[in-house]
Design an enzyme around this catalytic site. Structure first.
Site, PDB file in Angstrom:
ATOM      1  N   HIS A 369      10.408  -3.484 -10.081  1.00  0.00           N
ATOM      2  CA  HIS A 369       9.253  -2.645  -9.737  1.00  0.00           C
ATOM      3  C   HIS A 369       9.449  -1.802  -8.489  1.00  0.00           C
ATOM      4  O   HIS A 369       8.518  -1.120  -8.082  1.00  0.00           O
ATOM      5  CB  HIS A 369       8.002  -3.497  -9.539  1.00  0.00           C
ATOM      6  CG  HIS A 369       7.502  -4.137 -10.791  1.00  0.00           C
ATOM      7  ND1 HIS A 369       6.553  -3.563 -11.596  1.00  0.00           N
ATOM      8  CD2 HIS A 369       7.854  -5.291 -11.386  1.00  0.00           C
ATOM      9  CE1 HIS A 369       6.316  -4.347 -12.628  1.00  0.00           C
ATOM     10  NE2 HIS A 369       7.092  -5.410 -12.524  1.00  0.00           N
ATOM     11  N   LYS A 562      -4.761   3.218  -2.315  1.00  0.00           N
ATOM     12  CA  LYS A 562      -3.557   2.441  -2.649  1.00  0.00           C
ATOM     13  C   LYS A 562      -3.180   1.665  -1.401  1.00  0.00           C
ATOM     14  O   LYS A 562      -3.743   1.899  -0.329  1.00  0.00           O
ATOM     15  CB  LYS A 562      -2.416   3.370  -3.057  1.00  0.00           C
ATOM     16  CG  LYS A 562      -2.194   4.536  -2.063  1.00  0.00           C
ATOM     17  CD  LYS A 562      -1.090   5.483  -2.522  1.00  0.00           C
ATOM     18  CE  LYS A 562      -1.524   6.469  -3.597  1.00  0.00           C
ATOM     19  NZ  LYS A 562      -0.869   6.230  -4.867  1.00  0.00           N
ATOM     20  N   ARG A 563      -2.227   0.727  -1.521  1.00  0.00           N
ATOM     21  CA  ARG A 563      -1.767   0.044  -0.321  1.00  0.00           C
ATOM     22  C   ARG A 563      -1.325   1.048   0.732  1.00  0.00           C
ATOM     23  O   ARG A 563      -0.807   2.127   0.407  1.00  0.00           O
ATOM     24  CB  ARG A 563      -0.606  -0.903  -0.676  1.00  0.00           C
ATOM     25  CG  ARG A 563      -1.026  -2.097  -1.486  1.00  0.00           C
ATOM     26  CD  ARG A 563      -2.050  -2.940  -0.719  1.00  0.00           C
ATOM     27  NE  ARG A 563      -1.424  -3.615   0.394  1.00  0.00           N
ATOM     28  CZ  ARG A 563      -1.145  -4.905   0.442  1.00  0.00           C
ATOM     29  NH1 ARG A 563      -1.485  -5.694  -0.575  1.00  0.00           N
ATOM     30  NH2 ARG A 563      -0.559  -5.438   1.474  1.00  0.00           N
ATOM     31  N   LYS A 568       4.240   5.876   0.903  1.00  0.00           N
ATOM     32  CA  LYS A 568       3.180   6.513   0.118  1.00  0.00           C
ATOM     33  C   LYS A 568       2.581   7.709   0.854  1.00  0.00           C
ATOM     34  O   LYS A 568       1.836   8.493   0.299  1.00  0.00           O
ATOM     35  CB  LYS A 568       2.087   5.497  -0.213  1.00  0.00           C
ATOM     36  CG  LYS A 568       2.567   4.373  -1.141  1.00  0.00           C
ATOM     37  CD  LYS A 568       1.479   3.329  -1.351  1.00  0.00           C
ATOM     38  CE  LYS A 568       1.953   2.115  -2.117  1.00  0.00           C
ATOM     39  NZ  LYS A 568       2.069   2.350  -3.575  1.00  0.00           N
ATOM     40  N   THR A 670       0.226   3.478 -10.776  1.00  0.00           N
ATOM     41  CA  THR A 670      -0.655   3.284 -11.928  1.00  0.00           C
ATOM     42  C   THR A 670      -2.048   3.826 -11.604  1.00  0.00           C
ATOM     43  O   THR A 670      -2.797   4.186 -12.506  1.00  0.00           O
ATOM     44  CB  THR A 670      -0.754   1.802 -12.319  1.00  0.00           C
ATOM     45  OG1 THR A 670      -0.954   1.025 -11.133  1.00  0.00           O
ATOM     46  CG2 THR A 670       0.497   1.339 -13.028  1.00  0.00           C
ATOM     47  N   LYS A 674      -5.045   6.020 -13.829  1.00  0.00           N
ATOM     48  CA  LYS A 674      -6.490   5.762 -13.901  1.00  0.00           C
ATOM     49  C   LYS A 674      -7.265   7.026 -13.571  1.00  0.00           C
ATOM     50  O   LYS A 674      -8.261   7.345 -14.220  1.00  0.00           O
ATOM     51  CB  LYS A 674      -6.864   4.620 -12.938  1.00  0.00           C
ATOM     52  CG  LYS A 674      -6.263   3.282 -13.367  1.00  0.00           C
ATOM     53  CD  LYS A 674      -6.180   2.253 -12.224  1.00  0.00           C
ATOM     54  CE  LYS A 674      -5.177   1.161 -12.589  1.00  0.00           C
ATOM     55  NZ  LYS A 674      -4.806   0.308 -11.442  1.00  0.00           N
TER      56      LYS A 674
HETATM   57  C1  HTE Z   1       5.383  -0.265  -7.347  1.00  0.00           C
HETATM   58  C2  HTE Z   1       4.481   0.725  -8.105  1.00  0.00           C
HETATM   59  C3  HTE Z   1       4.341   0.311  -9.568  1.00  0.00           C
HETATM   60  C4  HTE Z   1       3.870  -1.111  -9.646  1.00  0.00           C
HETATM   61  O1  HTE Z   1       4.778  -1.982  -8.968  1.00  0.00           O
HETATM   62  C5  HTE Z   1       4.966  -1.728  -7.576  1.00  0.00           C
HETATM   63  N1  HTE Z   1       5.965  -2.637  -7.080  1.00  0.00           N
HETATM   64  C6  HTE Z   1       5.469  -3.512  -6.245  1.00  0.00           C
HETATM   65  N2  HTE Z   1       4.184  -3.256  -6.029  1.00  0.00           N
HETATM   66  C7  HTE Z   1       3.817  -2.191  -6.773  1.00  0.00           C
HETATM   67  O2  HTE Z   1       2.696  -1.720  -6.819  1.00  0.00           O
HETATM   68  C8  HTE Z   1       6.184  -4.608  -5.651  1.00  0.00           C
HETATM   69  C9  HTE Z   1       5.503  -5.587  -4.934  1.00  0.00           C
HETATM   70  C10 HTE Z   1       6.186  -6.647  -4.370  1.00  0.00           C
HETATM   71  C11 HTE Z   1       7.565  -6.748  -4.507  1.00  0.00           C
HETATM   72  C12 HTE Z   1       8.235  -5.786  -5.235  1.00  0.00           C
HETATM   73  C13 HTE Z   1       7.540  -4.719  -5.800  1.00  0.00           C
HETATM   74  O3  HTE Z   1       5.406   0.036  -5.985  1.00  0.00           O
HETATM   75  C14 HTE Z   1       3.792  -1.594 -11.093  1.00  0.00           C
HETATM   76  O4  HTE Z   1       3.432   1.182 -10.226  1.00  0.00           O
HETATM   77  O5  HTE Z   1       5.038   2.018  -8.034  1.00  0.00           O
HETATM   78  O6  HTE Z   1       5.021  -1.409 -11.731  1.00  0.00           O
END
Ligand code: HTE
Length: 826
Positions: A369, A562-563, A568, A670, A674
């Site tokens: 991810h 978002k976070r 970002k 994501t 939305k």
């Molecule tokens: C990506 C985001 C993507 C989403 O996954 C993310 N990856 C993490 N958090 C996210 O939101 C993540 C958290 C902890 C450890 C490693 C990765 O940043 C779902 O849409 O772009 O795939």
């Protein structure tokens, strides 16, 4: 545990469904409230919610059991989603929608002089996740149930979920989210399926009676894992899948040891150490913190889930195991599953290495991810050795055999062997969890086209060289039930009246809306605008209640939620907001389009810079909102405690969706989807799923700007932010306003850390390189906003072209290319 329980010996009888008319529902509600909960009709809303949830839950049971019976039929291939996070939000409204019970329940409640919406909002959000990764897991479960796929979610029953955020003097303050202290009517505890999880101790080699090599993992400190089941209803298909969450509990032995040593009180107190494992969700998104307790959590989830699968497998032949079971690893957090499955097959099931490895690599699939190096999990070998000596031995052996293969493919390529080793050498040797996941899986995927390509070309290149066919892409999606039908009921009704129902299960049907964006559909367009205006009005109320900031619902509503993370680039947004403010001061308030700018998001408690960014947003907002010259033409707010339920209010209202990460850094996103589904237009970089959104809707209906991923990397070695400042007087003025403490008069200098990082040639996010392009793109936004009809057309087209971003499409791809499950038939 091997002994089959009595319940499994007797076939489960089917149950009859309960009556669903408003009278039966009203009666059940009163029975729960009065006779089960011991509350009275005028009680606190949370107990009214609880009683209604039980009323619904008993109406889920018959379908839940029927679904289980199908899943348990021998020969049913099943998938297991292993995730440390599930960001679920509220469930009541979702179940009502899925079970088509909204009307009778609303009627039953109004018959008791109760307001359904009020009751629904008494439900606390289940916040067992950080951000996109956890919310994706929840959307996926929704799609799996709706598509009748036999998929079981496994996760953690954290006592404390994602912290609650307050803003005090502009700064983030964290409050613990003790969500289980309230009520949680959706879960069913199943102590009969508890598992024992081992930690610590040592390994003892030996020979069994047949003279085969054996290893015993002994002198361990054991912890119990107790499962809690949560129903996952499908959309109007009578399927109810299961999310099984594990809670840690001390074993009796744990207590006894100390008890026998004489101190009863100490021994009971020692329970804490075991039960700590599921106490709290780690609040870091896309960055690791390397705490021992986190590794304990990962192994706890993984071992409990795998053991649970083997409990259900029973005594059946393991020859069929790989054909019947597949595990999807949500990032590397559960990647210890590769070693744990090997351990179970070798030590418990007594298979030889080759047979065990064949099964393991046919069962595991891994989703990455993020490319951010700070999120790449590595665990010190020393820690592993102390906590998980047996899994570590297995990892060593996996590595030994794997490196033999690498050496024979690339003789003499020592550097490659070092790069690919599961063990990173150095003063503190580490286990590389992503490498373990790749080596042990038959499928490795990224979450958007660009991200998957960058993985293959960059981070995972050596592995792609070795096993190209293992790598694939699965672009993320979101569930249209929650994110359109539930979050935006008025728009959903307009869509259904216009193109009929059907889009709820097949979002590509939204394409039928395209023609309504054309001239001649003025009535439709005006309803479209009215609904969006009403949504904006409701959001403005929420913002005013929470922050005191007044948003004009007719203003252009721009949203970045978002976070909070530097990649970002909330900072780029802030720089632009300051630029708008500067324009107002230079050219007068009438020269800018009226705007409301909304920010929201949590910073990891240990991420100091992210917290400074929150403070900056709040300070800038305070100055702008107070400025009489601005006079409401520009309003800026930071909405505290952003989460799933807040997003359900926000995304139906946004005009402009801000998705401005440094290209190559946001794996997918994501939230962008939305917003699009609900008719917002995106201003975005060429990054993650933005690229696919742009391709779906067309350049004309998306404000694209900024460097491409390749350009970012090419510029990195010679990044000269000074050049951008010198070439751009407007940017220079913005930086000056920040640096002369215009937004920090009472705390001079507090933002110098931020401005220094922006000015640094080593700024990894290269924010200043994209400022001019962003400001220009925002000028194009203004121009389109002034053309009301053109904006409406683009808005409709964004919704109409969003069909591909349904999680149903994503799950169909996971199933066709990875899981290969048959939908169940009820
Ligand atoms: C990506 C985001 C993507 C989403 O996954 C993310 N990856 C993490 N958090 C996210 O939101 C993540 C958290 C902890 C450890 C490693 C990765 O940043 C779902 O849409 O772009 O795939």
């Amino acid at each position: 545990m091997a002994e089959p329980s009595r319940q499994d010996a007797i076939p489960m009888p089917l149950m009859k469904r309960l009556e669903n008319d408003d009278e039966a529902i009203g009666r059940a509600y009163r029975r729960y409230l009065d006779y089960y909960l011991g509350r009275y009709p005028g009680c606190d809303a949370v107990y009214q919610y609880e009683a209604l949830a039980y009323t619904l839950r008993e109406r889920i049971m018959a379908d839940w059991r029927r679904t289980w019976i199908e899943h348990k039929k021998p020969g049913t291939r099943r998938a297991y989603y292993l995730s440390l996070e599930y960001l679920i939000g509220r469930s009541l409204g979702n179940h009502l929608l899925n079970m088509e019970l909204e009307d009778p329940v609303r009627e039953a409640m109004s018959g008791l002089a109760l307001d359904l919406e009020e009751i629904e909002s008494a439900e606390p959000d289940a916040g067992l996740g950080n951000g996109g990764l956890g919310r994706l897991a929840a959307c996926f479960l929704d799609s799996c149930a709706t598509m009748s796929l036999p998929v079981l979610g496994y996760g953690m029953r954290y006592e404390y979920g994602m912290f609650r955020q307050r803003i005090e003097s502009g700064c983030q303050v964290e409050d613990p989210d003790h969500w289980l202290l309230d009520v949680h009517p959706w879960e069913i505890e199943r102590p009969e399926y508890k598992q024992t999880i081992r930690f610590g101790g040592r390994t003892e080699p030996g020979r069994d009676r047949k003279g085969r090599f054996t290893v015993h993992w002994v002198d361990t400190e054991d912890v119990l894992a107790v499962p809690y089941d949560i129903p996952v209803t499908g959309y109007r298909n009578e399927v109810v899948n299961t999310l099984r969450l594990w809670a840690a509990s001390a074993t009796d032995a744990f207590n006894l040891k100390e008890f026998n040593a004489g101190d009863y009180a100490d021994s009971v107190a020692a329970k804490n150490q075991a039960e700590n494992i599921t106490m709290v969700l780690y609040p870091n998104d896309a960055s690791e913190n390397g705490k021992e307790l986190r590794l304990r959590q990962q192994y706890f989830l993984t071992s409990a889930s795998l053991q649970d699968v083997f409990r259900q497998w029973g005594e059946r032949s393991l020859d069929d195991f790989a054909a019947a079971n597949v595990f999807q690893l949500n990032d590397t957090h559960p990647s210890i599953a590769v070693a744990e499955l090997m351990r179970i097959l070798l030590d418990d099931k007594r298979l030889d290495w080759d047979a065990a490895w064949k099964i393991t690599t046919a069962c595991m699939a891994y989703t990455n991810h993020t490319l951010l190096p700070e999120a790449l999990e590595r665990w010190p070998v020393r820690l592993f050795e102390r906590l998980l000596p047996r899994p570590l031995e297995i990892i060593y052996e996996i590595n030994r055999r794997f490196l033999t293969e690498v050496r024979s493919r690339w003789p003499g390529d020592v550097a490659r062997v070092q790069r690919m080793s599961l063990i990173e050498e150095g003063p503190e040797p580490q286990v590389r969890m992503a490498w373990l996941a790749i080596v042990g899986s038959f499928s490795v995927n990224g979450v958007a086209a660009l991200h998957s390509r960058l993985l293959a070309e960059g981070l995972f290149r050596d592995f792609h060289d070795m096993w190209p066919s293992r790598f694939n892409n699965k672009t993320n999606g979101v569930t249209p039930r929650r994110w359109l039908a539930l979050a935006n009921p008025d728009l959903a009704r307009l869509i259904s009246e216009t193109i009929g129902d059907g889009w709820q299960r097949d979002l590509s049907r939204l394409a039928e809306l395209k023609r309504y964006s054309q001239p001649g559909h003025e009535a439709f367009k005006s309803r479209w605008r009215d609904i969006r205006l009403a949504n904006k009005t409701r959001l403005a109320e929420l913002v005013r209640e929470a922050t005191g900031v007044v948003f004009d619902p007719r203003a252009l509503l721009e949203v970045q939620v978002k976070r909070i993370h530097e990649y970002k680039r909330q900072l780029l947004n802030v720089l632009h907001v300051i630029h708008l403010y500067d324009r107002i001061h230079r050219d007068g308030p009438d020269t800018v389009a009226p705007r409301a700018v909304l920010f929201g998001g949590k910073a990891a408690p240990g991420y100091a810079r992210a917290k400074e960014i929150i403070k900056l947003i709040n300070n800038v907002a305070a100055v702008i909102n107070e400025d009489p010259l601005v006079n409401g033409r520009l309003a800026v707010a930071f909405l505290p405690d952003y989460g799933v339920s807040k997003m359900m209010r926000i995304c139906p209202a946004a005009d402009l969706s801000v998705q401005i990460s440094t290209a190559g850094k946001e794996a997918s996103g994501t939230g962008n989807m939305k917003f699009m589904i609900n008719g917002a237009i995106t201003i975005g970089t060429y990054d993650g799923a933005n690229i696919e959104i742009l391709e779906a809707v067309g350049e004309a209906h998306f404000f694209r700007f900024g460097l491409h991923a390749e350009e970012v990397e090419a510029m990195r070695s010679d990044y000269r932010p000074r050049d951008f400042i010198e070439a751009d007087a407007e940017l220079a003025r913005v930086l000056h306003l920040l640096e002369c403490d215009h937004f920090s008069a009472s705390e001079p200098g507090i933002f110098h850390g931020i401005t220094d990082s922006l000015r640094s040639a080593h700024d990894p996010w290269m924010t200043l390189a994209d400022f001019r392009a962003y400001a220009d793109a925002q000028r194009r936004v203004e121009a389109l906003w002034h053309d009301r009809d053109a904006w409406t057309r683009s808005s409709i087209l964004n919704t109409a072209c969003s069909g591909g971003f349904s999680a149903d499409r994503t799950i169909a791809e996971y199933n066709d290319e990875i899981w290969r499950l048959e939908p169940i038939e009820l």
